[in-house]
Design a protein around this motif. Structure first.
Motif, PDB file in Angstrom:
ATOM      1  N   GLU A   1      23.371  20.762  -5.794  1.00 12.90           N
ATOM      2  CA  GLU A   1      24.242  19.647  -6.173  1.00 12.90           C
ATOM      3  C   GLU A   1      23.781  19.026  -7.493  1.00 12.90           C
ATOM      4  O   GLU A   1      24.603  18.635  -8.322  1.00 12.90           O
ATOM      5  CB  GLU A   1      24.283  18.584  -5.071  1.00 12.90           C
TER       6      GLU A   1
ATOM      7  N   ILE B   1      29.770  14.256  -6.999  1.00 19.51           N
ATOM      8  CA  ILE B   1      29.663  13.123  -6.072  1.00 19.51           C
ATOM      9  C   ILE B   1      30.511  13.390  -4.831  1.00 19.51           C
ATOM     10  O   ILE B   1      30.069  13.179  -3.705  1.00 19.51           O
ATOM     11  CB  ILE B   1      30.081  11.813  -6.764  1.00 19.51           C
ATOM     12  N   ASP B   2      31.743  13.874  -5.038  1.00 16.06           N
ATOM     13  CA  ASP B   2      32.606  14.194  -3.899  1.00 16.06           C
ATOM     14  C   ASP B   2      31.989  15.285  -3.033  1.00 16.06           C
ATOM     15  O   ASP B   2      32.053  15.237  -1.807  1.00 16.06           O
ATOM     16  CB  ASP B   2      33.990  14.629  -4.385  1.00 16.06           C
TER      17      ASP B   2
ATOM     18  N   LYS C   1      29.146  13.806  -0.975  1.00 17.26           N
ATOM     19  CA  LYS C   1      29.690  13.014   0.131  1.00 17.26           C
ATOM     20  C   LYS C   1      30.182  13.924   1.252  1.00 17.26           C
ATOM     21  O   LYS C   1      29.980  13.630   2.429  1.00 17.26           O
ATOM     22  CB  LYS C   1      30.824  12.120  -0.367  1.00 17.26           C
TER      23      LYS C   1
ATOM     24  N   VAL D   1      27.131  15.319   3.097  1.00 20.09           N
ATOM     25  CA  VAL D   1      26.515  14.317   3.968  1.00 20.09           C
ATOM     26  C   VAL D   1      27.353  14.132   5.227  1.00 20.09           C
ATOM     27  O   VAL D   1      26.819  14.068   6.345  1.00 20.09           O
ATOM     28  CB  VAL D   1      26.331  12.978   3.212  1.00 20.09           C
ATOM     29  N   ALA D   2      28.670  14.090   5.072  1.00 22.02           N
ATOM     30  CA  ALA D   2      29.546  13.941   6.237  1.00 22.02           C
ATOM     31  C   ALA D   2      29.414  15.144   7.163  1.00 22.02           C
ATOM     32  O   ALA D   2      29.366  14.994   8.392  1.00 22.02           O
ATOM     33  CB  ALA D   2      30.993  13.780   5.783  1.00 22.02           C
TER      34      ALA D   2
END
Length: 139
Positions: A35, A123-124, A127, A130-131
């Motif tokens: 990332e 960033i997306d 996220k 992480v989800a």
């Protein structure tokens, strides 16, 4: 899926949990590194585009500045047919200052509305990762 080597000498259940934790830790570390590389690549690409765009705007500004100088000289010469040269130059200068003030106000408004250049895709992606990790952890 990849295979995990199990150390010999301890119980099979402990080995599989320890191996899974090790594997998860390694995968998470690799994911974070990937990332970060994605964010870096995206920022490099955006930086290059900003540089090229800025250079082109600079060239356009220089040509427009030269054209504006010629236009100002023509305006002063035109008014000098009716008024003295000094008053013609003063009138043209006042008009240019009003235009400059209006452009500055519009420019300030545009800069205030601009979003910061951030690596949005990275960033997306983080996220979403992480989800996904949270969803898998709750199972």
């Amino acid at each position: 899926m990849s295979t995990v080597e199990r150390p010999t000498g301890s119980s099979g259940k402990d080995d599989s949990v320890g191996a899974l934790v090790t594997q998860a830790s390694q995968q998470l570390s690799q994911l974070v590194r990937d990332e970060m590389r994605l964010a870096q690549a995206e920022m490099v690409q955006k930086g290059k585009r900003f540089g090229v765009g800025g250079g082109l705007f600079g060239g356009a500004g220089m040509v427009a500045f030269l054209a504006l100088q010629a236009l100002v000289a023509a305006g002063i010469a035109m008014l000098a047919l009716v008024l003295p040269v000094w008053s013609s130059a003063l009138i043209v200068c006042g008009v240019l200052l009003v235009i400059a003030g209006a452009l500055a106000l519009v420019g300030k408004k545009q800069v205030a509305q601009a979003t910061p250049p951030t690596p949005e895709r990275a960033i997306d992606s983080v996220k979403a990762d992480v989800a996904e990790i949270k969803e898998k952890a709750h199972r």
